[in-house]
Design a protein around this motif. Structure first.
Motif, PDB file in Angstrom:
ATOM      1  N   ALA A 116      -8.812   9.017 -11.678  1.00  0.00           N
ATOM      2  CA  ALA A 116      -8.419   7.911 -10.862  1.00  0.00           C
ATOM      3  C   ALA A 116      -9.170   6.637 -11.485  1.00  0.00           C
ATOM      4  N   SER A 157     -10.089   2.877 -10.959  1.00  0.00           N
ATOM      5  CA  SER A 157     -10.543   1.849  -9.748  1.00  0.00           C
ATOM      6  C   SER A 157     -10.013   0.553 -10.225  1.00  0.00           C
ATOM      7  N   LYS A 207      -8.580  11.398   4.104  1.00  0.00           N
ATOM      8  CA  LYS A 207      -7.652  11.744   3.186  1.00  0.00           C
ATOM      9  C   LYS A 207      -6.049  11.359   3.425  1.00  0.00           C
ATOM     10  N   ALA A 247      -7.658  10.234  -5.219  1.00  0.00           N
ATOM     11  CA  ALA A 247      -9.224  10.196  -5.419  1.00  0.00           C
ATOM     12  C   ALA A 247      -9.845   8.965  -4.693  1.00  0.00           C
ATOM     13  N   GLU A 248      -9.229   7.818  -4.598  1.00  0.00           N
ATOM     14  CA  GLU A 248      -9.744   6.941  -3.502  1.00  0.00           C
ATOM     15  C   GLU A 248      -8.533   6.536  -2.755  1.00  0.00           C
ATOM     16  N   PRO A 301      -8.375   3.420   3.352  1.00  0.00           N
ATOM     17  CA  PRO A 301      -9.523   3.730   4.124  1.00  0.00           C
ATOM     18  C   PRO A 301      -9.445   4.497   5.837  1.00  0.00           C
ATOM     19  N   ASP A 306      -2.647  -1.715   1.794  1.00  0.00           N
ATOM     20  CA  ASP A 306      -3.119  -1.279   0.634  1.00  0.00           C
ATOM     21  C   ASP A 306      -2.444  -1.297  -0.398  1.00  0.00           C
ATOM     22  N   THR A 362      -1.882   0.013  -4.409  1.00  0.00           N
ATOM     23  CA  THR A 362      -2.281   1.013  -5.886  1.00  0.00           C
ATOM     24  C   THR A 362      -1.338   0.442  -7.072  1.00  0.00           C
ATOM     25  N   SER A 412      -5.736   5.832  -6.588  1.00  0.00           N
ATOM     26  CA  SER A 412      -6.627   4.962  -6.052  1.00  0.00           C
ATOM     27  C   SER A 412      -5.871   3.991  -5.270  1.00  0.00           C
ATOM     28  N   ARG A 442      -6.719  -0.102  -2.773  1.00  0.00           N
ATOM     29  CA  ARG A 442      -7.620  -1.154  -2.450  1.00  0.00           C
ATOM     30  C   ARG A 442      -6.802  -1.893  -1.359  1.00  0.00           C
TER      31      ARG A 442
END
Length: 371
Positions: free
Chosen positions: A16, A18, A283, A299-300, A303, A328, A330, A336, A338
């Motif tokens: 992953a 970040s 997940k 992996a991330e 949320p 979000d 990726t 991952s 954000r």
């Protein structure tokens, strides 16, 4: 099928890396690069860009979305509502089929600004398909479900002629509806190539993405509501299928895979979780690099629960995921994620001319704009 927002549930789609918020936002900034004859939008949101809300003129919830281009998009939703824009969302025309106010549209597939197909969900005759070839000025009902056991959830097209729609299991197997003439007529495919459904398993009509296709023959179906969340794959336009477990929360009627996106016939992303606001979704995303034969948990992950996902146009590693609590991004193919926005959206779709659209509750429709 899962009719979210309703009280009734019927029977029971490496390492992953970040990335920081700034980098994540910049990854989608290229989406809204204006064409040669179009000026850059003036609404800055956050570093790199953000969603620019459009005034839809309605409070209907739009879980169906078809982004044709930067200027043209269709949405379909509650109370039989269908809207279309041809000027980038500045104006929306209500092109709802006459007499459809009692129907719940949850998916729309559009070929251009004139031709589109919409799917209404529900048990028995509530599941219907409508088609227009004149921008919504007139509609033809091309399918009405007459089996009280069937409940259609999602729809996808391989090209302008060939498409499928899926129903929750009937007699223990998902039912697949097929068209070869752009949605003018439909037929139910034989079920002998479909694996048995799990007890309580069904699809979620949350974003129009529980049935998706890539290329001329490959199609994937997302499931939930049972002991295991699964993704089913067909390489022959829905005649034979294989099923694979997905590492997304399951074991409850509110959990499973809600949305799928494939950028080609091998690379895909699944999103979902538990749609209830008071329940965690640890997940909420998974990826595949082999056409859905195997899936790996992010992996991330995002949320919280996510219902819609789309690959960024022109990118091999970038994608957006949306849900009631945010958007979000990726930049590593889904390993991952954000959060870049906290607004509520149910579905997202991107276009070849590098535009992304999203829609959801209370008439929310937005297009991604760069700073």
């Amino acid at each position: 099928m899962r009719s979210l927002g309703k009280t009734r549930w019927s029977r029971p789609v490496g390492r992953a890396v970040s990335v920081g918020l700034c980098g994540a936002a910049l990854a989608v900034a290229a989406l809204a690069t204006p064409g040669p004859a179009e000026a850059a939008p003036e609404r800055p949101s956050q570093r790199g860009g953000g969603w620019d809300l459009k005034d839809s003129g309605t409070d209907a919830r739009f879980r169906g979305l078809a982004a044709v281009s930067r200027n043209t998009a269709w949405v379909a939703g509650a109370q039989g509502t269908v809207l279309r824009t041809s000027d980038g969302g500045r104006h929306w025309r209500n092109v709802s089929p006459p007499g459809a106010g009692a129907l719940e549209f949850r998916d729309v597939e559009a070929f251009d600004g004139r031709r589109a197909v919409v799917l209404a969900i529900g048990e028995g005759e509530a599941s219907r398909v409508f088609r227009t070839a004149d921008g919504g000025a007139t509609w033809t009902e091309s399918f009405r479900n007459t089996d009280p056991r069937a409940f259609y959830d999602c729809m996808t097209f391989f090209d302008r002629r060939h498409g499928l729609a899926m129903s929750d299991p009937v007699d223990g197997r998902y039912r697949i509806l097929s068209t070869a003439d752009g949605g003018r007529s439909w037929k139910v495919l034989p079920s002998d190539g479909m694996p048995a459904a799990q007890q309580g398993e069904a699809g979620f009509a949350a974003s129009g993405q529980c049935l998706v296709s890539s290329g001329s023959r490959d199609v994937w179906l997302a499931t939930g509501g049972a002991a295991r969340a699964r993704v089913l794959h067909s390489a022959d336009r829905g005649r034979t299928w294989t099923a694979t477990d997905a590492p997304i929360p399951a074991g409850d009627p509110a959990r499973g895979v809600f949305g799928l996106a494939f950028r080609d016939r091998t690379h895909g992303i699944a999103v979902g979780g538990d749609y209830r606001a008071d329940q965690p979704s640890p997940k909420a995303a998974a990826t595949t690099g082999d056409g859905g034969r195997t899936w790996a948990a992010a992996a991330e992950p995002p949320p919280a629960y996510r219902s819609g996902v789309a690959w960024l146009p022109g990118s091999r590693r970038g994608a957006l995921a949306v849900g009631p609590t945010g958007t979000d991004v990726t930049t590593d193919g889904g390993r991952s994620w954000r959060t870049v926005d906290t607004g509520s959206y149910d579905t997202v779709d991107c276009t070849r001319d590098r535009a992304c659209w999203a829609s959801g509750e209370k008439g929310r429709i937005a297009r991604w704009e760069r700073d």
